[in-house]
Design an enzyme around this catalytic site. Structure first.
Site, PDB file in Angstrom:
ATOM      1  N   GLY A 243      45.984  36.097  29.439  1.00 41.64           N
ATOM      2  CA  GLY A 243      45.063  34.228  28.704  1.00 41.64           C
ATOM      3  C   GLY A 243      46.460  33.604  28.297  1.00 41.64           C
ATOM      4  O   GLY A 243      46.869  32.206  29.126  1.00 41.64           O
TER       5      GLY A 243
ATOM      6  N   LYS B 120      32.862  44.036  40.761  1.00 40.98           N
ATOM      7  CA  LYS B 120      34.370  43.915  39.377  1.00 40.98           C
ATOM      8  C   LYS B 120      34.124  45.484  38.642  1.00 40.98           C
ATOM      9  O   LYS B 120      35.052  46.141  38.585  1.00 40.98           O
ATOM     10  CB  LYS B 120      34.564  42.791  39.313  1.00 40.98           C
ATOM     11  CG  LYS B 120      35.404  43.014  38.372  1.00 40.98           C
ATOM     12  CD  LYS B 120      37.264  43.249  39.318  1.00 40.98           C
ATOM     13  CE  LYS B 120      38.276  44.134  38.198  1.00 40.98           C
ATOM     14  NZ  LYS B 120      38.647  43.032  37.204  1.00 40.98           N
TER      15      LYS B 120
ATOM     16  N   GLY C  75      42.412  33.969  22.593  1.00 40.76           N
ATOM     17  CA  GLY C  75      43.013  35.116  23.219  1.00 40.76           C
ATOM     18  C   GLY C  75      43.768  35.257  24.205  1.00 40.76           C
ATOM     19  O   GLY C  75      43.803  35.612  25.116  1.00 40.76           O
ATOM     20  N   PRO C  76      45.485  34.956  23.760  1.00 38.70           N
ATOM     21  CA  PRO C  76      46.400  35.108  24.472  1.00 38.70           C
ATOM     22  C   PRO C  76      47.234  35.926  24.935  1.00 38.70           C
ATOM     23  O   PRO C  76      48.258  35.904  24.555  1.00 38.70           O
ATOM     24  CB  PRO C  76      47.118  33.931  24.375  1.00 38.70           C
ATOM     25  CG  PRO C  76      47.371  33.410  22.927  1.00 38.70           C
ATOM     26  CD  PRO C  76      45.942  34.547  22.375  1.00 38.70           C
TER      27      PRO C  76
ATOM     28  N   SER D 280      43.916  49.510  32.453  1.00 39.16           N
ATOM     29  CA  SER D 280      43.471  48.799  31.418  1.00 39.16           C
ATOM     30  C   SER D 280      43.060  50.230  30.816  1.00 39.16           C
ATOM     31  O   SER D 280      43.650  50.345  29.158  1.00 39.16           O
ATOM     32  CB  SER D 280      42.868  47.810  31.605  1.00 39.16           C
ATOM     33  OG  SER D 280      41.325  47.907  32.262  1.00 39.16           O
TER      34      SER D 280
END
Ligand code: PAF
Length: 297
Positions: A12, A175, A7-8, A245
């Site tokens: 990543g 987090k 999962g780059p 995000s």
């Protein structure tokens, strides 16, 4: 080490470039059909990485899984038959509960969980920008994972600072709390993180945090309400010009991480019979926004 990054995406790709620069053999695994993938970080020249090479999976010493929480199960399950049982699985994503979903499936593998505050932005498919220097904490997910403290040196050499946290669940919950407070509100209002500093958001933020504290205490996580309010305020200030995000996921009609952020909190609250009406309302609103948008992935 022989490392495969599953999962780059932004995070990543950041680690792929940094671990490659540190001298490791890094290969990428993703959803493209290509056999190699060019990646550049900041102003440095591109590196050509091997991509979706089965032999690299077979030889892997470490799989760094950086897909989003909701993709973990589907991304990892088909790869397991090719991976040596000595290979370390290291998960790095926002939210909680994704690794629990596959806990039995991966029980034979040394497993480590990470949380990072580094900022990374994919400016295009082949370029990543390191937008904010942060810290990374690693911790064991299972007993075999406890043997993996040496990874601190490996990762610290590539992108400091990295520490081993024997109470990684505490770090993950902290987090999670930040994400529960910032992400749904900024997604619903399509505002920058800094907008949440306005007085009109104070009652909702306090209610979110109050509910979080009750659930965290029941989960034996040491937490103090005023301290958590300060932490959330500090992150709002430090990331004031960021689009969270979840804000971006809703904007681009992508699936969000809500089931592993607020959804995880709500599931834990139900297990402890704790009322969390503010978080339930935010969860429902994000689900509605998700359904109204068409998913691109
Ligand atoms: O998910 C995010 O966007 C980030 O975790 C954070 C800390 C809320 C900053 O935008």
């Amino acid at each position: 080490m022989n490392i495969v990054i599953v999962g780059p995406g932004a995070v990543g790709s950041l680690w792929a470039c940094k671990l490659h620069q540190a001298g490791h053999s890094v290969s990428l695994w993703g959803t493209q059909t290509s056999q190699q993938w060019k990646l550049a970080i900041d102003d440095l020249p591109e590196t050509v990485f091997a991509y979706n090479q089965q032999q690299d999976l077979i030889n892997a010493d470490l799989l760094l899984v950086t897909v989003k929480a909701w993709q973990v199960k589907a991304a990892l399950t088909p790869l397991l038959r090719d991976i040596s049982k000595d290979a370390i699985l290291l998960f790095m994503h926002n939210g909680m509960g994704a690794v629990d979903e596959i806990a039995e499936l991966i029980s034979a593998y040394p497993t480590v969980i990470a949380t990072t505050t580094h900022g990374a932005l994919k400016t295009c498919a082949h370029h990543v920008k390191h937008t904010g220097v942060g810290q990374t904490q690693l911790g064991a997910y299972n007993s075999k994972g406890e043997q993996c403290t040496f990874l601190v040196d490996v990762f610290n050499h590539a992108l400091p600072s990295v520490s081993w946290n024997p109470d990684i669940q505490h770090a993950l919950w902290n987090k999670l709390a930040i994400n529960c407070a910032i992400n749904p509100l900024t997604a619903i209002h399509q505002c920058l993180n800094g907008t949440l500093a306005e007085e009109r958001f104070r009652p909702t933020l306090n209610a979110i945090i109050g509910e979080l504290v009750a659930v965290m205490k029941s989960e034996q996580i040491p937490v103090e309400q005023n301290q958590l309010i300060t932490t959330v305020n500090n992150v709002i200030q430090a990331t004031s010009t960021n689009k969270s995000s979840m804000h971006q996921d809703i904007f681009y009609h992508r699936q969000t991480e809500i089931d592993f952020i607020t959804g995880y909190l709500v599931r834990k609250a139900q297990q402890h019979n704790i009322n969390v009406p503010t978080n339930i309302e935010l969860y429902k609103q994000i689900k509605l926004l998700e359904q109204n948008g068409k998913h691109h992935d």
